[in-house]
Design an enzyme around this catalytic site. Structure first.
Site, short mmCIF file in Angstrom:
data_model
loop_
_atom_site.label_atom_id
_atom_site.label_comp_id
_atom_site.label_asym_id
_atom_site.label_seq_id
_atom_site.Cartn_x
_atom_site.Cartn_y
_atom_site.Cartn_z
N PHE A 25 0.94 -1.11 0.04
CA PHE A 25 0.04 -0.01 0.02
C PHE A 25 0.85 1.19 0.04
CE2 PHE A 25 -2.28 3.70 1.82
CZ PHE A 25 -3.55 3.51 0.97
N ASP A 59 9.35 2.85 1.98
CA ASP A 59 8.16 3.62 2.41
C ASP A 59 7.77 3.15 3.88
OD1 ASP A 59 5.69 4.10 3.15
OD2 ASP A 59 4.72 3.55 1.38
N LYS A 70 2.45 10.42 7.99
CA LYS A 70 1.43 9.81 9.09
C LYS A 70 1.89 10.49 10.51
CE LYS A 70 -1.13 6.10 7.75
NZ LYS A 70 -0.69 5.33 6.43
C1 LIG Z 1 -1.02 5.58 5.03
C2 LIG Z 1 0.08 4.95 4.21
C3 LIG Z 1 0.27 5.69 2.74
C4 LIG Z 1 -0.40 6.84 2.35
O1 LIG Z 1 -0.44 8.17 3.38
P1 LIG Z 1 -1.62 9.16 3.20
O2 LIG Z 1 -1.08 10.20 3.82
O3 LIG Z 1 -2.95 8.47 3.41
O4 LIG Z 1 -1.50 9.49 1.61
C5 LIG Z 1 1.33 5.32 1.92
N1 LIG Z 1 2.19 4.26 2.65
C6 LIG Z 1 1.90 3.63 3.70
C7 LIG Z 1 2.91 2.27 3.97
C8 LIG Z 1 0.72 3.94 4.33
O5 LIG Z 1 0.54 3.22 5.64
#
Ligand SMILES: *Cc1c(COP(=O)(O)O)cnc(C)c1O
Length: 303
Positions: free
Chosen positions: A127, A213, A242
């Site tokens: 994700f 990420d 986040k």
């Molecule tokens: C939450 C998340 C995203 C996206 O972040 P947003 O601030 O919602 O755009 C991308 N990668 C990971 C691993 C996430 O947990």
């Protein structure tokens, strides 16, 4: 009927205030907040130091644009460089935007090397966000299907399967490997330190960028600033968001000098990204985390 698009189905609980790890609903019933805004409010609600910094910044200015200096973006970038060894930062407003910047840098890196149609290897069950670029790197069909055509140039492989990535060694169009070192969408899938080390080595051999990420798993949640530090490696690009400003929207794409310089003036940007409020709060969060919870991990040896 609601005037909001039906994207979310919130529970029938309305909160009126929070403090630390507790929330109170409109009937004054107290809840333990184990969700933390999905990994966002790392230091709890209404942290007194963060509260004071938000008030102080609102008494000067909230926004200037990136046409002018205000100091906080520089200070935050320097602090992140100390923590990660990655000395070039781009600030944005969310995780998905941080990944957009990472994808752009990887493609610019490819073009710089004469690769016209660069490919990025990504993971099944990954994700990376909801904007079209990050969505194209996100595996789940339910998230993707309604929005085609998505971006080309993403190759999906199983998570934690080095051989599946080695399979691309002869593909001259591959420029990068992008993964969450701990996946959060399909259960918690944790990459082993050995896998991360081997992947780093493979990327070095192939001149591929290693993009991590850590939007969800980073910022102290695994005991070190970032999970990859436990493997003794350093990514070429790191995306975070986040919890970075404890609830004030911010994202960051961090990289080292050579790659950062691929995004020259006019090639990328953001109206709100790097604004003084978000950067000041993020700086404060890092300072609090460092003083209260974590030792600074000096990983200059591996970067
Ligand atoms: C939450 C998340 C995203 C996206 O972040 P947003 O601030 O919602 O755009 C991308 N990668 C990971 C691993 C996430 O947990």
């Amino acid at each position: 009927m609601s005037y909001l698009m039906p994207i979310y189905q919130p529970l029938a609980i309305e909160f009126q205030r929070g403090e630390g790890c507790y929330l109170w609903d409109t009937q004054d019933k107290c809840y333990f907040d184990a969700i933390s805004g999905v990994g966002v409010t790392l230091l709890g609600h209404v942290h007194p130091v963060i509260h004071a910094e938000i008030v102080a910044q609102s008494q000067t200015f909230l926004h200037l644009s990136n046409l002018f200096k205000h100091g906080w973006n520089e200070r935050l970038a320097e602090k992140l460089a100390e923590i990660t060894g990655l000395t070039q930062a781009f600030f944005c407003n969310s995780g998905t935007e941080a990944n957009e910047a990472a994808i752009k840098i990887a493609r610019a890196y490819g073009h710089h090397r004469g690769i016209q149609r660069p490919k990025i290897i990504v993971m099944q069950n990954a994700f990376h966000g909801r904007t079209l670029g990050a969505l194209s790197a996100t595996a789940k069909p339910a998230y993707r299907e309604a929005f085609g055509p998505l971006l080309e140039g993403f190759e999906f492989v199983p998570f934690h399967d080095l051989a599946a990535i080695e399979h691309y060694q002869d593909d001259p169009d591959v420029v990068a490997v992008l993964l969450e070192p701990i996946q959060g969408e399909a259960g918690i899938n944790i990459a082993s330190p050995l896998y991360l080390k081997q992947l780093r080595k493979l990327c070095d051999q192939q001149h591929w960028l290693l993009i991590l990420d850590e939007i969800q798993c980073g910022l102290g949640r695994t005991g070190t600033w970032f999970f990859y530090q436990q493997a003794g490696i350093c990514p070429d690009i790191l995306t975070i968001a986040k919890g970075l400003a404890n609830g004030v929207p911010i994202g960051a794409c961090l990289t080292h000098e050579k790659l950062g310089h691929l995004l020259q003036s006019g090639l990328h940007g953001s109206t709100f990204g790097g604004n003084p409020l978000a950067c000041r709060v993020a700086y404060t969060v890092l300072d609090l985390l460092e003083k209260q919870y974590l030792q600074t991990v000096n990983d200059s040896d591996v970067c």
